[in-house]
Scaffold this motif. Structure first.
Motif, short mmCIF file in Angstrom:
data_model
loop_
_atom_site.label_atom_id
_atom_site.label_comp_id
_atom_site.label_asym_id
_atom_site.label_seq_id
_atom_site.Cartn_x
_atom_site.Cartn_y
_atom_site.Cartn_z
N ALA A 2 0.61 -1.00 0.10
CA ALA A 2 0.23 -0.24 -0.15
C ALA A 2 1.04 1.02 -0.10
O ALA A 2 2.03 1.03 0.40
N GLU A 3 0.06 2.30 -1.03
CA GLU A 3 1.30 3.48 -1.18
C GLU A 3 0.56 4.26 0.68
O GLU A 3 -0.20 4.68 0.74
N ILE A 4 2.06 4.84 1.13
CA ILE A 4 1.76 5.76 2.97
C ILE A 4 1.55 6.47 1.99
O ILE A 4 3.19 7.77 1.61
N GLU A 5 1.00 7.55 2.41
CA GLU A 5 0.20 9.21 2.73
C GLU A 5 0.79 9.89 3.57
O GLU A 5 0.89 9.55 4.65
N VAL A 6 1.74 10.92 2.70
CA VAL A 6 2.11 11.84 3.89
C VAL A 6 1.40 13.06 3.49
O VAL A 6 1.08 13.57 2.32
N PRO A 7 0.97 13.46 4.81
CA PRO A 7 0.28 15.07 4.88
C PRO A 7 0.89 16.03 4.71
O PRO A 7 2.18 15.97 4.84
N GLY A 8 0.26 16.58 3.95
CA GLY A 8 0.79 18.48 3.61
C GLY A 8 0.92 19.25 4.76
O GLY A 8 0.43 18.48 6.05
N PRO A 9 1.78 20.14 5.08
CA PRO A 9 2.44 21.36 6.12
C PRO A 9 0.85 21.42 6.73
O PRO A 9 0.01 21.17 6.11
N THR A 15 7.76 28.97 6.64
CA THR A 15 8.91 28.08 5.94
C THR A 15 9.83 27.85 7.11
O THR A 15 10.19 28.24 7.95
N ALA A 16 10.39 26.07 6.67
CA ALA A 16 11.28 26.13 7.65
C ALA A 16 12.55 26.84 7.68
O ALA A 16 12.77 27.08 8.57
N PRO A 17 13.30 27.04 6.78
CA PRO A 17 14.03 28.00 6.67
C PRO A 17 13.95 29.41 6.51
O PRO A 17 14.91 30.27 6.97
N GLY A 22 6.66 32.07 16.39
CA GLY A 22 6.24 30.89 17.84
C GLY A 22 6.84 29.31 17.42
O GLY A 22 6.21 28.10 18.17
N LYS A 23 7.99 29.53 17.12
CA LYS A 23 8.36 27.72 16.28
C LYS A 23 7.67 26.62 15.58
O LYS A 23 8.01 25.76 17.05
N ARG A 24 6.45 27.15 15.02
CA ARG A 24 4.99 26.61 15.59
C ARG A 24 5.97 25.04 14.29
O ARG A 24 4.80 23.71 14.39
N ASN A 25 6.47 24.93 13.53
CA ASN A 25 7.23 24.23 12.01
C ASN A 25 8.29 23.56 13.30
O ASN A 25 9.01 23.88 13.54
N PRO A 26 7.69 21.89 13.46
CA PRO A 26 8.79 21.36 14.18
C PRO A 26 10.86 21.32 13.71
O PRO A 26 11.30 20.83 14.71
#
Length: 143
Positions: A2-9, A15-17, A22-26
């Motif tokens: 089965a294909e594993i689906e990765v949820p979007g952000p 954005t990560a960079p 708030g450091k909301r993105n891990p």
């Protein structure tokens, strides 16, 4: 299988960079240059542009970023000394920054190795020094 689906952000993630108040993105992403720069010390600035210097040594220039914006960098080794040449996009001072590995025993000797390989002399220096001791600016005139 089965294909594993990765949820979007998540919608509230920055954005990560970018700075994340708030450091909301891990994830906080660094560029390769930001990571590598901790191994180098800024020792000088050269008047010739990064393009001419990298062309002389047939170096590949890579684009990264740092707190102040995009940066073009070439990292290389000559005579077992690690160097980096960098230029910050949109910088007020257009000099090419010279970085030497923090493990270099003699920074002046390393700078001489680089200048010799580049086929230029110390007249090409715009400044010399270190962040800790300060920088001495040169006007480019000889004597």
């Amino acid at each position: 299988m089965a294909e594993i689906e990765v949820p979007g952000p998540e919608p509230e993630w920055e954005t990560a960079p970018s700075y994340q108040g708030g450091k909301r993105n891990p994830a906080f992403q660094q560029s390769m240059w930001e990571f590598a720069a901790s191994s180098f010390q800024l020792v000088a600035g050269l008047r010739p542009p990064l393009e001419a210097l990298s062309a002389r040594l047939r170096l590949t220039v890579e684009r990264g970023w740092e707190d102040l914006g995009y940066v073009d960098v070439a990292m290389f080794r000559i005579e077992q000394v690690d160097f980096a040449l960098s230029r910050l996009e949109g910088a007020v001072v257009p000099h090419t920054f010279v970085w030497v590995s923090r493990s270099a025993d003699d920074v002046d000797a390393a700078l001489d190795i680089l200048l010799r390989a580049l086929g230029i002399d110390r007249e090409a220096l715009a400044f010399r020094g270190s962040i800790e001791a300060g920088f001495e600016e040169f006007d480019g005139s000889s004597g």
